[in-house]
Design an enzyme around this catalytic site. Structure first.
Site, PDB file in Angstrom:
ATOM      1  N   TRP A  42       0.862  -1.188   0.000  1.00 11.06           N
ATOM      2  CA  TRP A  42       0.000   0.000   0.000  1.00 11.06           C
ATOM      3  C   TRP A  42       0.902   1.243   0.000  1.00 11.06           C
ATOM      4  CZ3 TRP A  42      -2.071   2.620   4.853  1.00 11.06           C
ATOM      5  CH2 TRP A  42      -2.999   3.609   4.512  1.00 11.06           C
ATOM      6  N   ASP A  65      -0.391  -5.416   9.319  1.00 14.80           N
ATOM      7  CA  ASP A  65      -1.433  -4.444   8.973  1.00 14.80           C
ATOM      8  C   ASP A  65      -2.664  -5.244   8.548  1.00 14.80           C
ATOM      9  OD1 ASP A  65      -3.030  -2.449   7.977  1.00 14.80           O
ATOM     10  OD2 ASP A  65      -1.638  -1.788   6.412  1.00 14.80           O
ATOM     11  N   ALA A  91      -6.255  -4.553   7.644  1.00 19.15           N
ATOM     12  CA  ALA A  91      -7.229  -3.492   7.368  1.00 19.15           C
ATOM     13  C   ALA A  91      -8.519  -4.016   6.737  1.00 19.15           C
ATOM     14  CB  ALA A  91      -6.600  -2.449   6.451  1.00 19.15           C
ATOM     15  N   LYS A 110     -13.122  -0.342   6.777  1.00 16.41           N
ATOM     16  CA  LYS A 110     -13.728  -1.103   5.694  1.00 16.41           C
ATOM     17  C   LYS A 110     -14.790  -2.055   6.228  1.00 16.41           C
ATOM     18  CE  LYS A 110      -9.920   0.583   3.863  1.00 16.41           C
ATOM     19  NZ  LYS A 110      -9.521   1.333   2.713  1.00 16.41           N
TER      20      LYS A 110
HETATM   21  C1  LMR Z   1      -6.813   2.565  -0.398  1.00 19.67           C
HETATM   22  O1  LMR Z   1      -5.756   1.897  -0.407  1.00 19.67           O
HETATM   23  O2  LMR Z   1      -7.393   2.910  -1.422  1.00 19.67           O
HETATM   24  C2  LMR Z   1      -7.408   2.960   0.894  1.00 19.67           C
HETATM   25  O3  LMR Z   1      -6.810   2.334   1.944  1.00 19.67           O
HETATM   26  C3  LMR Z   1      -7.525   4.418   1.033  1.00 19.67           C
HETATM   27  C4  LMR Z   1      -6.243   5.106   1.339  1.00 19.67           C
HETATM   28  O4  LMR Z   1      -6.149   5.695   2.408  1.00 19.67           O
HETATM   29  O5  LMR Z   1      -5.320   5.075   0.514  1.00 19.67           O
END
Ligand code: LMR
Length: 394
Positions: free
Chosen positions: A127, A208, A210, A243
């Protein structure tokens, strides 16, 4: 003062929200930011959340400070949700945090206080906000191989080889489930082999998580993390309710630590609270209070789990439908991995130019690395979308 500053580069994921909004084409498709959407493209407040908010409104007698750790009932409920109702909590400590990102950041600060020289190993890809969060806390990062774009599978041997070179005391950032951006997760056997390596190399897992509940179910999605917790001496986990409870803007998350001993866990907790005090003092209360009400009331919890089941089933259906449409339109099994992946994302393996062409010519919005938000797939136009994707392939 401000004349010394240069404009900051916009966040690429969040920028897509504005680009999509400003596109006048009626058939545009938003596969960008990681927000769940129903078939009408809305992100509704969950029924259980609505009911808990009503109860909170009726029952809350004060908005005085709660404390640095936030809502204690929320923290207890989150430990149980993430580590399982039967978890030995003697070495687990939790702090409510402003969303999953807030939890990642306070843990990163804690790791920096404890071991400033440690390198945090992050998956390639990961991410995008992981790196800024870790760097902002003063931590160095290095990456380990994770995803083979050609096959859509995890490069597990390469991952293990890279982590085998990490120094004792380094940190390994792992995605608990529904890997963002790839959707490709470790198998149970791989989690087990990883646990052995972490113990042998004295590496610290930082998980993590999420998207718990978006993959195969609340317990199944936490199985890897729970396996680690049973095998490694200590770890940290950042959990998000954005989420799975759809409370994105309320900023609800938890930073959870497993210490080697109850006393070490207490000390680490005290430092985590001191980090929070220096950053934002106390987390926002409303969303966490709502989550606490849901998780501790059997009827509301059942309602929420039912809603979560519907969300998960819909994403799996969309994955299968889109993989079928891509197979029809491309006459190949190149994209079959979309059906095998789990959670909200898959990475299609397109180039930045192909992603740009999809946006410009077809009004299809996805992150530059070709990550798609599965929940944004249009049920009734999967073949049109697959045709557009195939049309930009070289
Ligand atoms: C994403 O990866 O789209 C979400 O977790 C939103 C973000 O904060 O980037």
């Amino acid at each position: 003062m401000f004349e010394t500053l240069q404009p900051a580069a916009p966040d690429k994921i969040l920028a897509l929200i504005g680009l999509f909004r400003d596109d006048p084409r009626p058939n545009k498709v938003d596969l960008g930011v990681g927000v769940y959407k129903d078939p009408e493209g809305r992100t509704p407040v969950m029924r259980a959340v609505r009911a808990a908010e009503r109860r909170l409104y009726d029952e809350q007698g004060s908005k005085s400070y709660v404390g640095l750790a936030g809502d204690p009932g929320f923290n207890t409920a989150m430990v149980s949700l993430v580590f399982g109702p039967g978890a030995d909590t003697s070495r687990l400590r939790a702090v409510q945090a402003p969303g999953g990102s807030g939890a990642l950041r306070v843990i990163a600060e804690l790791l920096h206080r404890s071991r400033p020289q440690a390198t945090v190993w992050i998956s390639d890809p990961t991410w995008p906000n992981h790196v800024p969060i870790l760097n902002a806390a003063g931590l160095k990062t290095a990456s380990y191989p994770y995803f083979d774009a050609a096959t859509g599978t995890v490069r597990f041997d390469a991952m293990m080889a890279a982590l085998g070179d990490a120094a004792a005391g380094d940190v390994v950032l792992l995605h608990g489930c529904c890997h963002n951006p790839t959707g490709a997760d470790l198998t149970h056997a791989q989690w087990s082999a990883l646990a052995d390596l972490l113990v042998e190399r004295q590496l610290f897992p930082f998980v993590d998580i999420a998207y718990q509940g978006f993959g195969d179910g609340l317990d199944a999605d936490a199985a890897g993390l729970r396996l680690l917790a049973a095998r490694v001496p200590e770890l940290a986990a950042a959990s998000s309710c954005s989420k799975n409870l759809s409370v994105y803007r309320d900023r609800v998350g938890a930073a959870i630590l497993l210490g080697r001993t109850p006393a070490e866990a207490d000390t680490a907790l005290s430092q985590l609270l001191s980090v929070a005090r220096g950053m934002y003092s106390m987390p926002p209360d409303h969303g966490a209070a709502v989550v606490r009400i849901i998780l501790s009331d059997p009827a509301l919890r059942a309602e929420w789990e039912g809603e979560l089941d519907e969300i998960r089933a819909r994403m799996i259906r969309l994955r299968e439908g889109f993989a079928d449409a891509l197979r029809r339109q491309s006459n190949s099994d190149r994209f079959d991995f979309v059906a095998r992946h789990r959670g909200m994302f898959s990475r299609l393996g397109l180039t930045v130019e192909q992603v740009a062409r999809l946006r410009e010519k077809h009004g299809v919005y996805m992150v530059d690395d070709s990550r798609i938000n599965v929940a944004g797939l249009p049920d009734d136009r999967l073949d049109d979308l697959a045709k557009a994707v195939v049309s930009v392939l070289d």
